[in-house]
Design a protein around this motif. Structure first.
Motif, PDB file in Angstrom:
ATOM      1  N   TYR A  43       0.893  -1.166   0.000  1.00 54.35           N
ATOM      2  CA  TYR A  43       0.000   0.000   0.000  1.00 54.35           C
ATOM      3  C   TYR A  43       0.926   1.210   0.000  1.00 54.35           C
ATOM      4  CZ  TYR A  43      -4.220   2.688   1.287  1.00 54.35           C
ATOM      5  OH  TYR A  43      -5.294   3.543   1.314  1.00 54.35           O
ATOM      6  N   CYS A  44       0.842   2.016  -1.056  1.00 56.70           N
ATOM      7  CA  CYS A  44       1.804   3.121  -1.215  1.00 56.70           C
ATOM      8  C   CYS A  44       1.112   4.476  -1.073  1.00 56.70           C
ATOM      9  CB  CYS A  44       2.452   3.083  -2.591  1.00 56.70           C
ATOM     10  SG  CYS A  44       3.073   1.469  -3.037  1.00 56.70           S
ATOM     11  N   PHE A  45       1.761   5.337  -0.350  1.00 57.99           N
ATOM     12  CA  PHE A  45       1.300   6.725  -0.238  1.00 57.99           C
ATOM     13  C   PHE A  45       2.320   7.575  -0.985  1.00 57.99           C
ATOM     14  CE2 PHE A  45      -0.269   4.450   3.384  1.00 57.99           C
ATOM     15  CZ  PHE A  45      -1.544   4.976   3.622  1.00 57.99           C
ATOM     16  N   ILE A  46       1.844   8.408  -1.887  1.00 60.95           N
ATOM     17  CA  ILE A  46       2.804   9.249  -2.605  1.00 60.95           C
ATOM     18  C   ILE A  46       2.443  10.733  -2.512  1.00 60.95           C
ATOM     19  CG2 ILE A  46       3.591   7.479  -4.254  1.00 60.95           C
ATOM     20  CD1 ILE A  46       1.778   8.832  -6.349  1.00 60.95           C
ATOM     21  N   THR A  47       3.468  11.534  -2.346  1.00 64.34           N
ATOM     22  CA  THR A  47       3.305  12.985  -2.388  1.00 64.34           C
ATOM     23  C   THR A  47       3.870  13.450  -3.727  1.00 64.34           C
ATOM     24  OG1 THR A  47       3.673  13.024  -0.019  1.00 64.34           O
ATOM     25  CG2 THR A  47       3.825  15.138  -1.161  1.00 64.34           C
ATOM     26  N   LEU A  48       3.070  14.208  -4.453  1.00 64.89           N
ATOM     27  CA  LEU A  48       3.489  14.617  -5.796  1.00 64.89           C
ATOM     28  C   LEU A  48       4.467  15.784  -5.773  1.00 64.89           C
ATOM     29  CD1 LEU A  48      -0.008  14.566  -7.565  1.00 64.89           C
ATOM     30  CD2 LEU A  48       1.715  12.740  -7.487  1.00 64.89           C
ATOM     31  N   THR A  49       5.249  15.896  -6.821  1.00 67.73           N
ATOM     32  CA  THR A  49       6.067  17.092  -7.017  1.00 67.73           C
ATOM     33  C   THR A  49       5.174  18.190  -7.579  1.00 67.73           C
ATOM     34  OG1 THR A  49       6.592  16.400  -9.245  1.00 67.73           O
ATOM     35  CG2 THR A  49       8.197  15.824  -7.554  1.00 67.73           C
ATOM     36  N   GLU A  50       5.737  19.358  -7.717  1.00 63.86           N
ATOM     37  CA  GLU A  50       4.941  20.468  -8.257  1.00 63.86           C
ATOM     38  C   GLU A  50       4.399  20.157  -9.648  1.00 63.86           C
ATOM     39  OE1 GLU A  50       6.078  24.745  -6.284  1.00 63.86           O
ATOM     40  OE2 GLU A  50       7.565  23.775  -7.568  1.00 63.86           O
ATOM     41  N   THR A  51       5.170  19.371 -10.402  1.00 64.54           N
ATOM     42  CA  THR A  51       4.748  19.069 -11.774  1.00 64.54           C
ATOM     43  C   THR A  51       3.950  17.769 -11.865  1.00 64.54           C
ATOM     44  OG1 THR A  51       6.884  18.001 -12.084  1.00 64.54           O
ATOM     45  CG2 THR A  51       6.686  20.281 -12.853  1.00 64.54           C
ATOM     46  N   GLY A  52       3.914  17.022 -10.790  1.00 65.67           N
ATOM     47  CA  GLY A  52       3.246  15.719 -10.827  1.00 65.67           C
ATOM     48  C   GLY A  52       1.729  15.842 -10.910  1.00 65.67           C
ATOM     49  N   LYS A  53       1.096  14.884 -11.570  1.00 60.34           N
ATOM     50  CA  LYS A  53      -0.361  14.892 -11.684  1.00 60.34           C
ATOM     51  C   LYS A  53      -0.871  13.499 -11.330  1.00 60.34           C
ATOM     52  CE  LYS A  53      -3.777  16.614 -14.910  1.00 60.34           C
ATOM     53  NZ  LYS A  53      -4.016  15.747 -16.077  1.00 60.34           N
ATOM     54  N   PHE A  54      -1.797  13.433 -10.397  1.00 61.30           N
ATOM     55  CA  PHE A  54      -2.291  12.135  -9.944  1.00 61.30           C
ATOM     56  C   PHE A  54      -3.399  11.664 -10.872  1.00 61.30           C
ATOM     57  CE2 PHE A  54      -4.368   9.019  -7.269  1.00 61.30           C
ATOM     58  CZ  PHE A  54      -3.280   8.390  -6.668  1.00 61.30           C
ATOM     59  N   ASP A  55      -3.046  10.841 -11.837  1.00 58.05           N
ATOM     60  CA  ASP A  55      -4.055  10.326 -12.756  1.00 58.05           C
ATOM     61  C   ASP A  55      -3.699   8.890 -13.141  1.00 58.05           C
ATOM     62  OD1 ASP A  55      -1.871  10.680 -14.359  1.00 58.05           O
ATOM     63  OD2 ASP A  55      -2.708  12.343 -15.514  1.00 58.05           O
ATOM     64  N   ASP A  56      -4.521   8.281 -13.961  1.00 56.54           N
ATOM     65  CA  ASP A  56      -4.313   6.879 -14.340  1.00 56.54           C
ATOM     66  C   ASP A  56      -2.961   6.666 -15.012  1.00 56.54           C
ATOM     67  OD1 ASP A  56      -6.603   6.027 -13.258  1.00 56.54           O
ATOM     68  OD2 ASP A  56      -7.780   5.984 -15.123  1.00 56.54           O
ATOM     69  N   LYS A  57      -2.575   7.662 -15.765  1.00 58.51           N
ATOM     70  CA  LYS A  57      -1.299   7.544 -16.489  1.00 58.51           C
ATOM     71  C   LYS A  57      -0.155   7.389 -15.488  1.00 58.51           C
ATOM     72  CE  LYS A  57       1.464  10.121 -19.843  1.00 58.51           C
ATOM     73  NZ  LYS A  57       2.267  11.022 -19.008  1.00 58.51           N
ATOM     74  N   LEU A  58      -0.176   8.229 -14.454  1.00 60.40           N
ATOM     75  CA  LEU A  58       0.876   8.165 -13.438  1.00 60.40           C
ATOM     76  C   LEU A  58       0.858   6.798 -12.744  1.00 60.40           C
ATOM     77  CD1 LEU A  58       3.050   9.728 -11.651  1.00 60.40           C
ATOM     78  CD2 LEU A  58       1.184  10.032 -10.044  1.00 60.40           C
ATOM     79  N   LEU A  59      -0.331   6.345 -12.367  1.00 62.24           N
ATOM     80  CA  LEU A  59      -0.435   5.063 -11.665  1.00 62.24           C
ATOM     81  C   LEU A  59       0.140   3.935 -12.518  1.00 62.24           C
ATOM     82  CD1 LEU A  59      -3.957   5.338  -9.975  1.00 62.24           C
ATOM     83  CD2 LEU A  59      -1.704   5.843  -9.047  1.00 62.24           C
TER      84      LEU A  59
END
Ligand code: WTA
Length: 672
Positions: free
Chosen positions: A584-600
């Protein structure tokens, strides 16, 4: 892409040129001597200190690490007497360093700063030691300390050392409950604190917390007799957006019990004869959390701790007389004890003592301070580096950081992404990085690379310090030779290893020596690569077992943060009906990061590629912030609860920001 272990960075010639240890051959020769002839190795170092009763060379070092042979003990220079404050202060003043700056104090607000020389520090330590004596503090008594990063904190510790009192410093971010528990456990009758402190734009009312803690103690039948309070708020600049301190500084004082530092210290005599202490007498205790039950009061002793803190400081930071050293750790942690106070002062060093945060008034405060004092050695934690990495590079590059020579890291394994950022952006590929592995219990660094000697591998702690004999064991206690991964243990004590847990030697033996007879057990796992580098993989209790594949949470986290969209990651095990456990992973994004299906998808593919299909995460949750202690440690215990949606999270008072927990419960993803 070549494997991580083959990335090697050689120390820059400008670092190697004047380093105390500047070749592998020299390191090996010194290391060999430290193991084959510890008496002579440490005896030569001990000679540089003052011993009132000389060291008996026939009785230099004895120990037992094997419970089957009797009680566990370690003794160095037993029978010799000395005083740590005498060695840190009087000795340096006598050696002509009286006018040298011991500390540049840099306040939370950039307008607040001051400095203290060795001579002045000695005088103030003597004054406060006399105040403590007048209040009835005697050799062996415990003094509880709850203080911000101000000069009086250092003065307090050394004043205790001067009269043989045992300081028990509790990080001034712990709740009143936690503080009360610790005061009660060590039966301290005297507390030293300050009215309050600004951290960024936040005001912490320290005395109020002490009052609550003292009230709790009295309820349990333990009365604190004296509380000495530094009046600090009045002399500093309040942040513009903060509440003016005049309004908040109504510190209630109980007559008889509470006294202002400024009312008693200036009158006291500036000389105080040191109490000569046995080498094996306690110097201080410091609580550290156990995996179960009450916090553990780790006890460090006088002689061994002193020479070990001094020696590690000298070699690991390659400290030279004109250097300006800065460790950002709070004095409330072992890093603050060994590498803000004892190690630097034992070497007559000049240090920066910083009260504030990396984000105030702007996110470039660290680099402003490095430039302001021309800092040569900078020591911080991976969590700070990862947070600062999220900001624009310009915040670093606009400052002149050319004074830096040695960078260091402590607290947790540093992921290669953060290491490289530190190395390139802060260190200009010129500074050496020492990734120092150690623990509250070890008193000082035990694994690290040395700046002028060892080629560095991002993420590897490296090699044992002098006198340290690391061993890797498998589950059955069999020694793993050469390449491999297992439990990190030590086969013998070095001078700075803790001697016991306060009031509980049984727990000491049980926690650290019962699993593998003959070894001190760190509770961490490590692997040794083909070149002999040690990589600390994280707490053994943070190991994951997915379908029989063992892996460390740190390993997976490191891979996640390699992705440009991920600033920080924390991974915990979640029970899984088929695999045993899953990730089970918790991630904090960078300023440029976007939490979407592509990232996952990218992250899953990346992990499959870097570790293996078995390491593919089950759940990835977007975590704008992670539950961290004030020293920056991620509290995985809480994340494990969130992973299973169990709201019974227990004590969260040690968190820097406890609202994070609710946010994470509320934002659990649908597939969790
Ligand atoms: C972890 C802090 C990897 C480790 C000085 C250890 C590290 C625990 C490192 C002790 C490092 C500390 N690399 N892991 N360089 N430094 N740790 O007692 O799990 O607060 O057992 O002492 O932090 O934490 P403590």
């Amino acid at each position: 892409m070549p494997s991580e272990e083959s990335h090697v960075f050689h120390p820059h010639p400008s670092v190697t040129k004047n380093a105390y240890v500047n070749s592998m051959a020299q390191y090996q020769q010194m290391y060999k001597k430290s193991l084959e002839n510890p008496d002579e190795f440490w005896g030569e170092i001990a000679k540089q200190f003052h011993w009132e009763t000389p060291i008996d060379n026939r009785n230099f070092f004895r120990f037992n690490f094997d419970l089957t042979k009797g009680p566990i003990f370690t003794k160095w220079m037993d029978g010799a007497t000395t005083n740590v404050s005498y060695n840190l202060l009087d000795r340096n003043v006598r050696n002509g360093n009286g006018d040298k700056v011991a500390y540049y104090w840099e306040g939370n607000h950039p307008d607040d700063y001051s400095r203290l020389t060795y001579k002045k520090l000695l005088e103030e330590v003597c004054q406060f030691a006399n105040v403590l004596k007048a209040r009835g503090v005697k050799k062996g008594d415990r003094v509880a300390v709850y203080m911000p990063m101000i000069l009086e904190a250092v003065i307090t510790l050394l004043a205790c050392a001067r009269i043989g009192a045992v300081h028990s410093l509790v990080f001034a971010g712990f709740s009143s409950d936690s503080f009360a528990e610790r005061i009660y456990d060590c039966e301290a009758r005297v507390i030293v604190t300050a009215d309050g402190v600004w951290r960024g734009e936040k005001l912490l009312q320290l005395k109020t917390i002490c009052d609550q803690a003292m009230a709790k103690c009295s309820k349990d039948g333990h009365n604190v007799e004296t509380c000495i309070v530094v009046s600090h708020l009045e002399r500093v600049t309040a942040p513009k957006s903060g509440v003016p301190h005049k309004q908040t500084n109504k510190t209630p004082m109980i007559p008889g019990r509470d006294v202002w530092w400024q009312e008693v210290v200036p009158q006291a005599s500036t000389s105080c004869y040191p109490e000569w202490m046995q080498a094996e007498d306690p110097l201080f205790m410091l609580y550290t959390s156990g995996s179960t039950g009450k916090p553990k009061g780790v006890v460090h002793t006088t002689g061994g701790y002193m020479i070990y803190a001094a020696t590690t400081f000298k070699y690991v930071f390659d400290y030279k007389p004109n250097d300006v050293y800065w460790c950002t750790a709070d004095i409330g942690w072992i890093t603050g004890h060994s590498y803000v106070v004892y190690g630097p002062l034992a070497n007559g060093a000049t240090s920066v003592l910083f009260e504030g945060t990396p984000f105030y008034p702007e996110n470039d405060r660290f680099w402003t301070v490095v430039d302001k004092y021309k800092v040569t050695q900078f020591y911080t934690a991976p969590t700070a580096i990862r947070t600062l990495m999220k900001f624009d590079d310009h915040l670093v590059t606009k400052h002149d950081l050319s004074s830096l020579r040695v960078l260091a890291s402590v607290g947790e394994p540093i992921n290669p992404e953060a290491w490289l950022w530190y190395y390139k952006l802060v260190g200009h590929q010129r500074c050496s990085i020492a990734d120092t592995f150690w623990q509250t219990e070890t008193g000082g660094h035990v694994l690290t690379t040395l700046p002028g000697v060892h080629p560095m591998k991002p993420g590897a702690a490296g090699f044992p310090f002098f006198g340290v004999e690391p061993v890797l064991l498998d589950e059955n206690g069999k020694v793993i030779k050469g390449e491999g991964e297992g439990y990190l243990v030590f086969a013998r004590p070095w001078p700075g290893l803790m001697r016991t847990l306060y009031g509980n030697h049984d727990r000491y033996e049980l926690t650290y020596f019962s699993k593998f007879p003959g070894y001190y057990c760190t509770g961490d796992g490590a692997k040794r690569d083909a070149d002999g580098y040690l990589w600390v993989t994280g707490r053994v209790d943070d190991m994951l077992n997915v379908s029989g594949h063992l892996m460390s949470t740190a390993e997976v986290e490191s891979v996640l943060t390699e992705h440009h969209g991920v600033a920080e990651a924390a991974v915990v095990a979640k029970p899984h009906p088929v695999k045993g456990e899953c990730l089970y992973c918790f991630i904090t994004l960078t300023e440029t990061g976007k939490f979407d299906d592509k990232l996952l998808q990218e992250l899953k593919t990346h992990i499959r590629g870097r570790i293996g299909p078995f390491a593919q995460p089950e759940v990835i949750q977007n975590a704008p912030a992670l539950p961290k202690t004030r020293s920056g440690k991620i509290m995985r215990r809480i994340l494990r609860k969130i992973a299973v949606n169990d709201r019974d999270v227990g004590d969260i008072s040690t968190l820097a920001d406890s609202s994070v927990v609710e946010q994470l419960f509320a934002s659990r993803p649908a597939n969790a």
